[in-house]
Motif scaffolding. Sequence first.
Motif, PDB file in Angstrom:
ATOM      1  N   VAL A   1       0.869  -1.176   0.000  1.00 41.33           N
ATOM      2  CA  VAL A   1       0.000   0.000   0.000  1.00 41.33           C
ATOM      3  C   VAL A   1       0.904   1.224   0.000  1.00 41.33           C
TER       4      VAL A   1
ATOM      5  N   GLN B   1       1.941   5.433  -0.470  1.00 41.04           N
ATOM      6  CA  GLN B   1       1.456   6.716   0.033  1.00 41.04           C
ATOM      7  C   GLN B   1       0.545   7.370  -1.000  1.00 41.04           C
ATOM      8  N   SER B   2       0.982   7.370  -2.257  1.00 42.38           N
ATOM      9  CA  SER B   2       0.160   7.919  -3.339  1.00 42.38           C
ATOM     10  C   SER B   2      -0.647   6.773  -3.939  1.00 42.38           C
ATOM     11  N   ASN B   3      -1.832   6.569  -3.393  1.00 42.51           N
ATOM     12  CA  ASN B   3      -2.638   5.420  -3.798  1.00 42.51           C
ATOM     13  C   ASN B   3      -3.524   5.753  -4.985  1.00 42.51           C
TER      14      ASN B   3
ATOM     15  N   LYS C   1      -9.094   7.531   1.021  1.00 42.45           N
ATOM     16  CA  LYS C   1      -8.480   6.780  -0.078  1.00 42.45           C
ATOM     17  C   LYS C   1      -7.435   5.796   0.461  1.00 42.45           C
ATOM     18  N   GLN C   2      -6.616   6.263   1.411  1.00 42.66           N
ATOM     19  CA  GLN C   2      -5.583   5.393   1.977  1.00 42.66           C
ATOM     20  C   GLN C   2      -6.197   4.197   2.691  1.00 42.66           C
TER      21      GLN C   2
ATOM     22  N   CYS D   1      -7.483   1.642   0.258  1.00 41.34           N
ATOM     23  CA  CYS D   1      -6.372   0.902  -0.352  1.00 41.34           C
ATOM     24  C   CYS D   1      -5.786  -0.125   0.617  1.00 41.34           C
TER      25      CYS D   1
ATOM     26  N   SER E   1       1.587   4.784   4.133  1.00 38.59           N
ATOM     27  CA  SER E   1       0.220   4.756   3.627  1.00 38.59           C
ATOM     28  C   SER E   1      -0.816   5.217   4.634  1.00 38.59           C
TER      29      SER E   1
END
Length: 582
Positions: A413, A415-417, A476-477, A480, A497
Amino acid sequence: MIKTLAKHIKGFVKESVMTPLFMILEVVAEMLIPLIMSSMIDEGINEGNMQHIITTGLLMGACALIGLFGGIMGGIYGAKASAGFARNLRMAMFENIQSYSFANIDKFSTAGLVTRLTTDVTNIQNAYQMILRMCFRAPFSLIIAMTMTFIINAKLACIYLIAIVFLGIVLGFLLKVTYKYFSQVFEKYDELNASIQENVSAIRVVKSFVREDHEVKKFNRATNNLYRLFVKAENAMVSVSPLMMMTVYGCIIAISWFGANMIVGSEMTTGELTSMLTYCMNILMSLLMVAMVFVMITMSLASARRISEVLNEESTLKNPENPDYNVENGSIDFENVSFSYNTSSEKPILNNINISIKSGDTIGIIGGTGSSKTSLVNLIGRLYDVTDGVVKVGGKDVRSYDLETLRDEVSVVLQSNVLFSGSILDNLRWGNENATEEECIKACKLACADDFIQSFPDRYNTHIEQGGTNVSGGQKQRLCIARALLKKPKILILDDSTSAVDTATDARIRKAFRDEIPDTTKIIISQRISSVENADKIIVMDDGEISAIGTHEELVNSSPIYSEIYSAQTGGSGDFDKKGEL
């Protein structure tokens, strides 16, 4: 290059063969009409033979219908063949891109790949259709017409021969000049697409910083560069049309002058002169078609080269001959590992890494920006291969596993998902396409995502916009993380994440992991001490090397880097990032 592209005609070979055959049929029918017309004039009109006029008229009509049929069928089969060829190319390119390793992807820009899949393939499609139709029709028509003119009158036919040689030399020179321009055009297309892609994907940032004028200027520069190259190429080609028309009219004048003298001298009939003039147009129109084909081929050569680069690019990561399909557990070992993105680099990104992680352990990784934390975990799922040393998962070298098997057991997972357009359930099932709704809900509860999902009117059927623009960064995180948990992996990697999640929620997520998935090895990369301090072991990274390994208490006292980070985050500065309660 040709061999690479030709393999993808498969499935449309019949259409590719039938197209030129029908075009040849059209040409044969067209070439017979001037001969029949000559007979109609000389033996019918001049001699007043109405029966011959009717017969030859019917023959001309039949030839015209046959030519029309051949042209229509050639167009239909040509369209099918070229569109099918383009489809096969796009499918093959996209499929090959999916097999790329991160190292392969690093060679191509996103905008460049988009241009190759769209503009370049369209150029090849148009060129292929032109080749199937005109490359057979025009030369065949030219040869037959020239043959007919020499049969009718060899002296006058030499005029056409001179015209063909002249135009051939001119076209060859112009195509050589324009090729270099067309080769540069598609590189400028990449720049244009990159400008569009950046602007659209980051439109919120553009507007928040009031940078619309800057983006418009950047886009204008890209379009103007493309415009200038096309103008240069078109300026070089613009002389083709007047030269062609000058040659056509010159041939007509010469044929008419010399032909009239021959008629007066009884060396030629009126019908033969009419046929010669008709063949004049056929010959020169065929030359014009050949010129158009060469222009299209010249444009498409650059596209063909770029497409071949994508098709011929082989993944730097390959399955072993007899891959292992069973990952025993989530233990991880780094043995004398060094890694460089570029093998020619003087200094490796990771240097002499030695770590041993037991299955089920929770490992924290902390360090400054650029300390190669992400590069380290990328080697576990074999997103890159080590330069030196060995990475082991479940006690075996990662290079001995089947790639899909290994990656199914390693969930990452970032950080920029990325979320995809579709419902929340659709996005969650990227982790497991057969997951039931109950399993999805359970994963979301572990990731602390169920609460906010239940607040949506459509709950788990809520539509997610492309890129997840209608949910917050923290939401969002968490989605994910839930998606990764549905894979039920043996190793779970959280690469910063939870950076958009508050510390209390972060603590709840970590507690859920500890209680619900104790057998899964958990690797947490974070900039926050609170996210890693309860880990079984914490790894401190510095400039691609391991600076220290130990528990939170041990590192506070023994590691200057860790101690400095801890003091900065938990000192009496009113820092909001105090450790969350478990």
